[in-house]
Structures are given as structure tokens and as C-alpha cells.
Design a protein around this motif. Structure first.
Motif, PDB file in Angstrom:
ATOM      1  N   LYS A 110       0.832  -1.204   0.000  1.00  0.00           N
ATOM      2  CA  LYS A 110       0.000   0.000   0.000  1.00  0.00           C
ATOM      3  C   LYS A 110       0.864   1.251   0.000  1.00  0.00           C
ATOM      4  O   LYS A 110       0.578   2.220  -0.714  1.00  0.00           O
ATOM      5  N   LEU A 111       1.918   1.241   0.800  1.00  0.00           N
ATOM      6  CA  LEU A 111       2.803   2.409   0.862  1.00  0.00           C
ATOM      7  C   LEU A 111       3.519   2.595  -0.468  1.00  0.00           C
ATOM      8  O   LEU A 111       3.728   3.726  -0.921  1.00  0.00           O
ATOM      9  N   ASP A 112       3.875   1.489  -1.112  1.00  0.00           N
ATOM     10  CA  ASP A 112       4.589   1.564  -2.386  1.00  0.00           C
ATOM     11  C   ASP A 112       3.770   2.275  -3.453  1.00  0.00           C
ATOM     12  O   ASP A 112       4.318   2.961  -4.320  1.00  0.00           O
ATOM     13  N   ARG A 113       2.448   2.138  -3.402  1.00  0.00           N
ATOM     14  CA  ARG A 113       1.587   2.764  -4.405  1.00  0.00           C
ATOM     15  C   ARG A 113       1.709   4.287  -4.386  1.00  0.00           C
ATOM     16  O   ARG A 113       1.575   4.946  -5.420  1.00  0.00           O
ATOM     17  N   VAL A 114       1.943   4.866  -3.218  1.00  0.00           N
ATOM     18  CA  VAL A 114       1.958   6.326  -3.090  1.00  0.00           C
ATOM     19  C   VAL A 114       3.346   6.883  -2.787  1.00  0.00           C
ATOM     20  O   VAL A 114       3.506   8.091  -2.671  1.00  0.00           O
ATOM     21  N   LEU A 115       4.358   6.016  -2.667  1.00  0.00           N
ATOM     22  CA  LEU A 115       5.700   6.495  -2.336  1.00  0.00           C
ATOM     23  C   LEU A 115       6.287   7.263  -3.520  1.00  0.00           C
ATOM     24  O   LEU A 115       6.358   6.727  -4.628  1.00  0.00           O
ATOM     25  N   VAL A 144      12.947  -8.232  -5.213  1.00  0.00           N
ATOM     26  CA  VAL A 144      12.170  -9.344  -5.767  1.00  0.00           C
ATOM     27  C   VAL A 144      10.796  -9.403  -5.110  1.00  0.00           C
ATOM     28  O   VAL A 144       9.761  -9.557  -5.778  1.00  0.00           O
ATOM     29  N   LEU A 145      10.792  -9.259  -3.798  1.00  0.00           N
ATOM     30  CA  LEU A 145       9.534  -9.289  -3.055  1.00  0.00           C
ATOM     31  C   LEU A 145       8.597  -8.194  -3.532  1.00  0.00           C
ATOM     32  O   LEU A 145       7.403  -8.422  -3.789  1.00  0.00           O
ATOM     33  N   MET A 146       9.119  -6.980  -3.694  1.00  0.00           N
ATOM     34  CA  MET A 146       8.278  -5.861  -4.097  1.00  0.00           C
ATOM     35  C   MET A 146       7.857  -5.970  -5.560  1.00  0.00           C
ATOM     36  O   MET A 146       6.725  -5.611  -5.913  1.00  0.00           O
ATOM     37  N   LEU A 148       7.229  -8.687  -7.266  1.00  0.00           N
ATOM     38  CA  LEU A 148       6.143  -9.659  -7.361  1.00  0.00           C
ATOM     39  C   LEU A 148       4.880  -9.166  -6.654  1.00  0.00           C
ATOM     40  O   LEU A 148       3.766  -9.447  -7.097  1.00  0.00           O
ATOM     41  N   ALA A 149       5.061  -8.433  -5.542  1.00  0.00           N
ATOM     42  CA  ALA A 149       3.897  -7.875  -4.856  1.00  0.00           C
ATOM     43  C   ALA A 149       3.179  -6.877  -5.761  1.00  0.00           C
ATOM     44  O   ALA A 149       1.948  -6.853  -5.842  1.00  0.00           O
ATOM     45  N   ARG A 150       3.949  -6.037  -6.459  1.00  0.00           N
ATOM     46  CA  ARG A 150       3.338  -5.089  -7.387  1.00  0.00           C
ATOM     47  C   ARG A 150       2.639  -5.818  -8.533  1.00  0.00           C
ATOM     48  O   ARG A 150       1.560  -5.419  -8.973  1.00  0.00           O
ATOM     49  N   ALA A 151       3.273  -6.897  -9.037  1.00  0.00           N
ATOM     50  CA  ALA A 151       2.678  -7.641 -10.140  1.00  0.00           C
ATOM     51  C   ALA A 151       1.353  -8.281  -9.732  1.00  0.00           C
ATOM     52  O   ALA A 151       0.393  -8.300 -10.511  1.00  0.00           O
ATOM     53  N   CYS A 152       1.296  -8.820  -8.496  1.00  0.00           N
ATOM     54  CA  CYS A 152       0.029  -9.363  -7.986  1.00  0.00           C
ATOM     55  C   CYS A 152      -1.013  -8.263  -7.865  1.00  0.00           C
ATOM     56  O   CYS A 152      -2.181  -8.430  -8.246  1.00  0.00           O
TER      57      CYS A 152
END
Length: 319
Positions: A110-115, A144-146, A148-152
Motif C-alpha cells: 500500500k505504501l509503495d503505491r503512493v511512495l 524481488v519481493l516488491m 512480485l507484490a506489485r505484479a500481484c
């Protein structure tokens, strides 16, 4: 003109919210001075915050003022650059914890979407300085974690190098969910080349990329956690076994690692254990040492092995 006034009011209210999150108590005059408005305007802006769910309290008298209190729900928070970086780094570190890893990843996504883009390189640099010791999951590259998290989250295809019996090859997948166990991170995805659902370990991936090609989520997607656990606990082994155990599922789950077996509730006093092993004697002894009465359900020859084991144990205690 009206749009400019509305925009100015919105910016002022957000600034007010940021001030209230910085300090426990503000007087009306202090807020008015910071915002460059009158105390009456401050009161109106406070009321606007209350309408959208922020519990702003007003205390009168000496030592009183405006303060942001706890509410029924968690409203959005405002972070400055330093706070955003610190939060992201803390969440990246938390993804390795067995008890909070999945929740930390959800919050980080969620934070990555607005960072802001300008902060991403600082987050990556600082996360490289965070390590842990003792137990926990296998080490996974945060990028790698981020990715794939973004891709999901964004429902876009992903690709990565992955080892198999035939060697390492490129896999193209539609990522569905990231699943955390107490030891590792897994990706449940639809393998486009094999036309089936597959589980992948993140610590075995290399050259992970996400494409811009979007896909429509498949209606037959399995329950991610159950699918991955089933594969980890039994599907990956040569033999699979099933036992009926005379104990509550909640009790047995405290004794059995989620990586070693699946515990399925039958009723309030009985459950089934589904597990796998390359040697069935190993899983038989594992269940026997739990300390509960049990019965072998499958495979049939495992019941014969149980009789043989019982005979050997009985002979061991005879004079």
C-alpha cells in the motif's frame, strides 16, 4: 475561482492534519498562526476533519487545546519524507519475521503505491543495511519481493529464471498471491507455458521482472494459503499419508509445523493430518510422537508398517 478556493481549503486541512499528527496538543492560536488564518477558520477545518473520520478533541482551559485522539477506525496518516522512508525500511525488515511478514508486506504494498519516485532509491539503500539473526525465513531480495507484490496487485505478467529437473529455465506466469510460511516466501501463479497453477519459492528465483501486459484474474484460482501449504507439506514428497487423530485441530496445530503437515478439522475432538515424506516410516513416527491416539487412513500399506513398528517397540521392552 471556486475551484481555487476549494483546493486552498483542502491543502490547509491536510496541513492541519499533519500538524495534529506531529504534536500531542495545539492551542487554537498556535494552529491559526501556523496556518495563517483565524481561530474561527481553524475550528471550521477541525470540523471538516471530524466529518471524514478523524477524532479531533478540543479541551478548554489551561493546558487544553486541539489533539488527535484514537478513533473507531484507522484513518489515513500523513508522512513527511523521512517518516515515509523509515516506515518503508521497517516494513521491509518486518517481511522476514515469521509472525508479521505477510501483514508487513501488505502494508508495504500500500505504501509503495503512493511512495514518491525520489524516495525509492533511498528506501532500497537503507533496506540493504537491515539484517536479522536467529530464526526466520530464508533470505529474499526485497526488490524481488516488491516486484512480485506489485505484479500481484497490478495484475501484470511476471517472468523469472527458476531451476527444475531439466535445468534452469525462464518461467512466464500470471502472479496471483504471495504466501508466507514460517520459513520461506512462495508465489502462487498460473504458469502460462504449463497451463496450470504452480508454487514457486522466491529464494530460488533470479532475474525477476514484471511486464506491462495485464491479464484478467482467473475464476478458478485456488485458495492460495491452502494450495501452497498442501504442496509444501505433502505434494513435494515421494509418498503422501493421511491420519485420523483423536485430538482437537487447534491442539494439534500447536504441535505440528505448517511446513510439515496440514491439519484439517473433522469435529470438535478429531482432526486429520495430511503429510508427506520420502520414507513413510518417518512420517509414521512423527505422528506417533505427538502423543494422541490415531489411525492410519492412507496409504493402505502404511497400516501394515504401523503393526510392524508396534511389534518392534513391544519386543524392545520385553526381558
Amino acid at each position: 475561482m471556486a475551484d481555487e478556493e476549494a483546493r486552498g481549503t483542502t491543502e490547509r486541512v491536510l496541513t492541519l492534519l499533519g500538524l495534529l499528527q506531529q504534536r500531542r496538543v495545539w492551542t487554537g492560536d498556535e494552529l491559526a498562526d501556523r496556518l495563517g488564518v483565524t481561530p474561527r477558520t481553524v475550528r471550521r477545518d477541525v470540523e471538516r476533519l471530524r466529518v471524514i473520520g478523524y477524532p479531533v478533541r478540543a479541551e478548554h482551559g489551561i493546558g487544553g487545546g486541539y489533539q488527535l485522539g484514537p478513533g473507531q477506525e484507522l484513518p489515513p496518516l500523513l508522512f513527511d519524507d523521512e517518516e515515509a522512508i523509515a516506515t518503508a525500511v521497517a516494513l521491509l525488515a518486518g517481511t522476514g519475521a515469521a509472525s508479521t511478514g505477510d501483514a508487513a508486506l501488505r502494508a508495504l504494498t500500500k505504501l509503495d503505491r503512493v511512495l514518491p519516485t525520489r524516495l525509492r532509491h533511498e528506501v532500497r539503500a537503507l533496506s540493504g543495511a537491515v539484517e536479522s539473526f536467529g530464526g526466520g525465513r530464508a533470505s529474499v531480495d526485497p526488490e524481488v519481493l516488491m516486484t512480485l507484490a506489485r505484479a500481484c496487485r497490478d495484475e501484470v505478467e511476471a517472468g523469472f529464471e527458476y531451476p527444475s529437473k531439466d535445468g534452469t529455465g525462464r518461467r512466464r506466469v500470471e502472479p496471483h498471491r504471495l504466501v508466507a510460511s514460517d520459513r520461506r516466501w512462495y508465489l502462487l501463479a498460473y504458469d502460462l507455458d504449463r497451463a496450470d497453477w504452480r508454487t514457486f519459492r522466491l529464494d530460488r528465483m533470479a532475474e525477476v521482472t514484471a511486464r506491462t501486459w495485464r491479464f484478467r484474474p482467473r475464476p478458478d484460482a485456488p485458495d492460495a494459503a491452502a494450495f501452497v501449504q498442501r504442496g509444501v507439506a505433502s505434494g513435494a514428497y515421494r509418498h503422501q499419508a493421511r491420519f485420523l487423530v483423536r485430538a482437537p485441530a487447534a491442539t494439534v496445530r500447536t504441535q505440528v509445523s505448517a511446513n510439515a503437515a496440514m491439519v484439517v478439522e473433522v469435529d470438535a475432538t478429531t482432526c486429520e493430518i495430511h503429510s508427506g515424506a520420502d520414507n513413510l516410516d518417518v512420517v509414521l513416527m512423527y505422528v506417533a510422537t505427538l502423543g494422541h491416539a490415531f489411525r492410519v487412513l492412507e496409504p493402505p500399506d502404511l497400516a501394515t508398517r504401523a503393526e510392524e513398528l508396534a511389534a518392534r517397540l513391544t519386543a524392545a521392552v520385553q526381558p
